[in-house]
Design a protein around this motif. Sequence first.
Motif, PDB file in Angstrom:
ATOM      1  N   PHE A 244       0.830  -1.198   0.000  1.00  0.00           N
ATOM      2  CA  PHE A 244       0.000   0.000   0.000  1.00  0.00           C
ATOM      3  C   PHE A 244       0.870   1.256   0.000  1.00  0.00           C
ATOM      4  CE2 PHE A 244      -2.594   3.284   2.044  1.00  0.00           C
ATOM      5  CZ  PHE A 244      -3.662   3.295   1.163  1.00  0.00           C
ATOM      6  N   GLY A 245       1.958   1.237   0.753  1.00  0.00           N
ATOM      7  CA  GLY A 245       2.891   2.365   0.750  1.00  0.00           C
ATOM      8  C   GLY A 245       3.518   2.576  -0.616  1.00  0.00           C
ATOM      9  N   LEU A 246       3.829   1.486  -1.317  1.00  0.00           N
ATOM     10  CA  LEU A 246       4.361   1.591  -2.677  1.00  0.00           C
ATOM     11  C   LEU A 246       3.340   2.215  -3.607  1.00  0.00           C
ATOM     12  CD1 LEU A 246       6.573   0.874  -4.773  1.00  0.00           C
ATOM     13  CD2 LEU A 246       5.426  -1.339  -5.031  1.00  0.00           C
ATOM     14  N   THR A 247       2.092   1.838  -3.461  1.00  0.00           N
ATOM     15  CA  THR A 247       1.033   2.409  -4.289  1.00  0.00           C
ATOM     16  C   THR A 247       0.876   3.903  -4.034  1.00  0.00           C
ATOM     17  OG1 THR A 247      -0.125   0.296  -4.266  1.00  0.00           O
ATOM     18  CG2 THR A 247      -1.405   2.224  -4.870  1.00  0.00           C
ATOM     19  N   VAL A 248       0.881   4.295  -2.773  1.00  0.00           N
ATOM     20  CA  VAL A 248       0.769   5.717  -2.432  1.00  0.00           C
ATOM     21  C   VAL A 248       1.964   6.487  -2.966  1.00  0.00           C
ATOM     22  CG1 VAL A 248       0.781   7.332  -0.490  1.00  0.00           C
ATOM     23  CG2 VAL A 248      -0.705   5.332  -0.435  1.00  0.00           C
ATOM     24  N   LEU A 249       3.147   5.915  -2.862  1.00  0.00           N
ATOM     25  CA  LEU A 249       4.356   6.575  -3.367  1.00  0.00           C
ATOM     26  C   LEU A 249       4.300   6.763  -4.880  1.00  0.00           C
ATOM     27  CD1 LEU A 249       7.255   7.574  -2.592  1.00  0.00           C
ATOM     28  CD2 LEU A 249       8.011   5.291  -3.213  1.00  0.00           C
ATOM     29  N   LEU A 250       3.883   5.734  -5.606  1.00  0.00           N
ATOM     30  CA  LEU A 250       3.804   5.827  -7.067  1.00  0.00           C
ATOM     31  C   LEU A 250       2.755   6.831  -7.517  1.00  0.00           C
ATOM     32  CD1 LEU A 250       4.056   2.050  -8.007  1.00  0.00           C
ATOM     33  CD2 LEU A 250       5.744   3.811  -8.509  1.00  0.00           C
ATOM     34  N   SER A 251       1.570   6.759  -6.940  1.00  0.00           N
ATOM     35  CA  SER A 251       0.523   7.677  -7.367  1.00  0.00           C
ATOM     36  C   SER A 251       0.810   9.101  -6.899  1.00  0.00           C
ATOM     37  CB  SER A 251      -0.837   7.211  -6.863  1.00  0.00           C
ATOM     38  OG  SER A 251      -0.822   7.092  -5.462  1.00  0.00           O
ATOM     39  N   GLY A 252       1.386   9.259  -5.733  1.00  0.00           N
ATOM     40  CA  GLY A 252       1.754  10.588  -5.254  1.00  0.00           C
ATOM     41  C   GLY A 252       2.840  11.229  -6.095  1.00  0.00           C
ATOM     42  N   SER A 253       3.818  10.443  -6.516  1.00  0.00           N
ATOM     43  CA  SER A 253       4.865  11.004  -7.367  1.00  0.00           C
ATOM     44  C   SER A 253       4.317  11.388  -8.734  1.00  0.00           C
ATOM     45  CB  SER A 253       6.032  10.024  -7.504  1.00  0.00           C
ATOM     46  OG  SER A 253       5.602   8.825  -8.103  1.00  0.00           O
ATOM     47  N   SER A 254       3.353  10.645  -9.235  1.00  0.00           N
ATOM     48  CA  SER A 254       2.719  11.019 -10.490  1.00  0.00           C
ATOM     49  C   SER A 254       1.975  12.339 -10.354  1.00  0.00           C
ATOM     50  CB  SER A 254       1.755   9.923 -10.944  1.00  0.00           C
ATOM     51  OG  SER A 254       1.037  10.324 -12.079  1.00  0.00           O
ATOM     52  N   LEU A 255       1.284  12.510  -9.237  1.00  0.00           N
ATOM     53  CA  LEU A 255       0.548  13.749  -8.992  1.00  0.00           C
ATOM     54  C   LEU A 255       1.494  14.939  -8.847  1.00  0.00           C
ATOM     55  CD1 LEU A 255      -2.341  14.816  -8.526  1.00  0.00           C
ATOM     56  CD2 LEU A 255      -1.921  14.479  -6.079  1.00  0.00           C
ATOM     57  N   VAL A 256       2.584  14.751  -8.133  1.00  0.00           N
ATOM     58  CA  VAL A 256       3.567  15.826  -7.967  1.00  0.00           C
ATOM     59  C   VAL A 256       4.189  16.189  -9.307  1.00  0.00           C
ATOM     60  CG1 VAL A 256       5.840  16.352  -6.972  1.00  0.00           C
ATOM     61  CG2 VAL A 256       4.054  15.368  -5.545  1.00  0.00           C
ATOM     62  N   LEU A 257       4.537  15.203 -10.107  1.00  0.00           N
ATOM     63  CA  LEU A 257       5.096  15.485 -11.429  1.00  0.00           C
ATOM     64  C   LEU A 257       4.105  16.231 -12.312  1.00  0.00           C
ATOM     65  CD1 LEU A 257       7.033  12.207 -12.325  1.00  0.00           C
ATOM     66  CD2 LEU A 257       7.990  14.474 -11.916  1.00  0.00           C
ATOM     67  N   TYR A 258       2.839  15.902 -12.200  1.00  0.00           N
ATOM     68  CA  TYR A 258       1.817  16.588 -12.992  1.00  0.00           C
ATOM     69  C   TYR A 258       1.728  18.064 -12.616  1.00  0.00           C
ATOM     70  CZ  TYR A 258      -2.718  17.954 -14.826  1.00  0.00           C
ATOM     71  OH  TYR A 258      -3.722  18.609 -15.475  1.00  0.00           O
ATOM     72  N   PHE A 259       1.736  18.345 -11.316  1.00  0.00           N
ATOM     73  CA  PHE A 259       1.612  19.734 -10.887  1.00  0.00           C
ATOM     74  C   PHE A 259       2.889  20.540 -11.125  1.00  0.00           C
ATOM     75  CE2 PHE A 259      -1.977  18.281  -8.076  1.00  0.00           C
ATOM     76  CZ  PHE A 259      -2.946  18.964  -8.786  1.00  0.00           C
ATOM     77  N   LEU A 260       4.032  19.880 -11.151  1.00  0.00           N
ATOM     78  CA  LEU A 260       5.290  20.598 -11.369  1.00  0.00           C
ATOM     79  C   LEU A 260       5.603  20.821 -12.845  1.00  0.00           C
ATOM     80  CD1 LEU A 260       7.671  19.062  -8.691  1.00  0.00           C
ATOM     81  CD2 LEU A 260       6.465  21.253  -8.637  1.00  0.00           C
ATOM     82  N   SER A 261       4.948  20.073 -13.727  1.00  0.00           N
ATOM     83  CA  SER A 261       5.245  20.221 -15.149  1.00  0.00           C
ATOM     84  C   SER A 261       4.550  21.454 -15.713  1.00  0.00           C
ATOM     85  CB  SER A 261       4.804  18.976 -15.925  1.00  0.00           C
ATOM     86  OG  SER A 261       3.407  18.893 -15.967  1.00  0.00           O
ATOM     87  N   SER A 262       5.135  22.001 -16.762  1.00  0.00           N
ATOM     88  CA  SER A 262       4.539  23.184 -17.391  1.00  0.00           C
ATOM     89  C   SER A 262       3.395  22.797 -18.327  1.00  0.00           C
ATOM     90  CB  SER A 262       5.610  23.955 -18.160  1.00  0.00           C
ATOM     91  OG  SER A 262       6.165  23.124 -19.163  1.00  0.00           O
ATOM     92  N   GLN A 263       3.358  21.538 -18.741  1.00  0.00           N
ATOM     93  CA  GLN A 263       2.278  21.070 -19.607  1.00  0.00           C
ATOM     94  C   GLN A 263       1.032  20.813 -18.766  1.00  0.00           C
ATOM     95  OE1 GLN A 263       3.729  17.531 -21.362  1.00  0.00           O
ATOM     96  NE2 GLN A 263       5.385  18.525 -22.462  1.00  0.00           N
ATOM     97  N   ARG A 264      -0.114  20.888 -19.371  1.00  0.00           N
ATOM     98  CA  ARG A 264      -1.348  20.587 -18.665  1.00  0.00           C
ATOM     99  C   ARG A 264      -1.973  19.288 -19.168  1.00  0.00           C
ATOM    100  NH1 ARG A 264      -0.835  21.970 -14.048  1.00  0.00           N
ATOM    101  NH2 ARG A 264      -0.064  24.069 -13.857  1.00  0.00           N
ATOM    102  N   SER A 265      -1.115  18.400 -19.625  1.00  0.00           N
ATOM    103  CA  SER A 265      -1.558  17.061 -19.990  1.00  0.00           C
ATOM    104  C   SER A 265      -0.548  16.072 -19.415  1.00  0.00           C
ATOM    105  CB  SER A 265      -1.656  16.900 -21.514  1.00  0.00           C
ATOM    106  OG  SER A 265      -0.396  17.063 -22.102  1.00  0.00           O
ATOM    107  N   ALA A 266      -1.016  14.882 -19.163  1.00  0.00           N
ATOM    108  CA  ALA A 266      -0.163  13.870 -18.546  1.00  0.00           C
ATOM    109  C   ALA A 266       0.901  13.386 -19.518  1.00  0.00           C
ATOM    110  CB  ALA A 266      -1.007  12.694 -18.088  1.00  0.00           C
ATOM    111  N   THR A 267       2.116  13.228 -19.010  1.00  0.00           N
ATOM    112  CA  THR A 267       3.207  12.706 -19.836  1.00  0.00           C
ATOM    113  C   THR A 267       3.236  11.183 -19.714  1.00  0.00           C
ATOM    114  OG1 THR A 267       4.798  12.888 -18.030  1.00  0.00           O
ATOM    115  CG2 THR A 267       4.553  14.807 -19.480  1.00  0.00           C
ATOM    116  N   ARG A 268       4.116  10.571 -20.464  1.00  0.00           N
ATOM    117  CA  ARG A 268       4.220   9.105 -20.423  1.00  0.00           C
ATOM    118  C   ARG A 268       4.698   8.615 -19.065  1.00  0.00           C
ATOM    119  NH1 ARG A 268       6.956   7.389 -26.181  1.00  0.00           N
ATOM    120  NH2 ARG A 268       5.246   8.134 -27.468  1.00  0.00           N
TER     121      ARG A 268
END
Length: 70
Positions: free
Chosen positions: A23-47
């Motif tokens: 469960f911690g691995l799942t939270v880490l993976l999804s949280g890092s995806s969310l952080v990367l989304y908010f930090l990127s200049s694009q407003r669409s999800a990257t690969r």
Amino acid sequence: MDDLGNRVFYWLTDETNVTILLFGLTVLLSGSSLVLYFLSSQRSATRVEFGLLITAMGVLFYMTLRNRTF
């Protein structure tokens, strides 16, 4: 006196610890995806973000199958 390998083995044989770890691995993976989304200049999800989310969903699916069989 137990060595580190034996302590890790006994810790991982407890189902509660394995579930918490997955469960911690799942939270880490999804949280890092969310952080990367908010930090990127694009407003669409990257690969990378999409791959992190797919991996998190795969871990959750594995957890569901694993907990159903025990």
